[in-house]
Motif scaffolding. Structure first.
Motif, PDB file in Angstrom:
ATOM      1  N   ARG A   6      -2.087  -0.480   3.939  1.00 59.08           N
ATOM      2  CA  ARG A   6      -3.417  -0.672   4.209  1.00 59.08           C
ATOM      3  C   ARG A   6      -3.737  -0.843   5.666  1.00 59.08           C
ATOM      4  N   TYR A   7      -2.801  -1.353   6.458  1.00 58.43           N
ATOM      5  CA  TYR A   7      -2.879  -1.291   8.034  1.00 58.43           C
ATOM      6  C   TYR A   7      -2.645  -0.093   8.373  1.00 58.43           C
ATOM      7  N   GLU A   9      -3.876   2.650   7.138  1.00 49.17           N
ATOM      8  CA  GLU A   9      -5.171   3.555   7.111  1.00 49.17           C
ATOM      9  C   GLU A   9      -5.934   3.281   8.057  1.00 49.17           C
ATOM     10  N   TYR A  10      -6.050   1.874   8.760  1.00 47.36           N
ATOM     11  CA  TYR A  10      -7.079   1.400   9.538  1.00 47.36           C
ATOM     12  C   TYR A  10      -6.653   1.955  10.920  1.00 47.36           C
ATOM     13  N   LEU A  13      -7.969   5.290  11.226  1.00 47.94           N
ATOM     14  CA  LEU A  13      -9.211   5.106  11.734  1.00 47.94           C
ATOM     15  C   LEU A  13      -9.574   4.898  13.342  1.00 47.94           C
ATOM     16  N   PHE A  48      -6.451   9.387   7.113  1.00 46.74           N
ATOM     17  CA  PHE A  48      -6.923   8.175   6.378  1.00 46.74           C
ATOM     18  C   PHE A  48      -7.432   8.234   5.024  1.00 46.74           C
ATOM     19  N   ARG A  52      -5.528   6.613   1.964  1.00 40.78           N
ATOM     20  CA  ARG A  52      -6.101   5.756   0.851  1.00 40.78           C
ATOM     21  C   ARG A  52      -5.964   6.216  -0.547  1.00 40.78           C
TER      22      ARG A  52
END
Length: 67
Positions: A6-7, A9-10, A13, A48, A52
């Motif tokens: 999850r980290y 992914e960001y 971004l 990303f 995800r």
């Protein structure tokens, strides 16, 4: 493990946001230099989306295996 995914992914971004900022600031100064940042922004957004989808499939597979 899923929190790490999850980290990341960001993180992609964040790279895309920084690249878009650099595109906006450098466009009038040197347009040729912005092409590398356009590339980074497009690749980061693509990664990303890919990460995800991969994480959601991984979560679903783990959920199905536990049942």
């Amino acid at each position: 493990m899923i929190k790490v995914l999850r980290y990341t992914e960001y993180l992609y971004l964040a790279v895309a946001a920084i690249s878009i900022y650099k595109i906006a600031t450098l466009w009038n100064v040197d347009p040729k230099e912005t092409y590398i940042f356009i590339f980074f922004a497009v690749v980061s957004i693509g990664m990303f989306i890919f990460r995800r989808r991969y994480r959601k499939r991984f979560e679903q597979r783990n959920k199905d295996n536990q049942q």
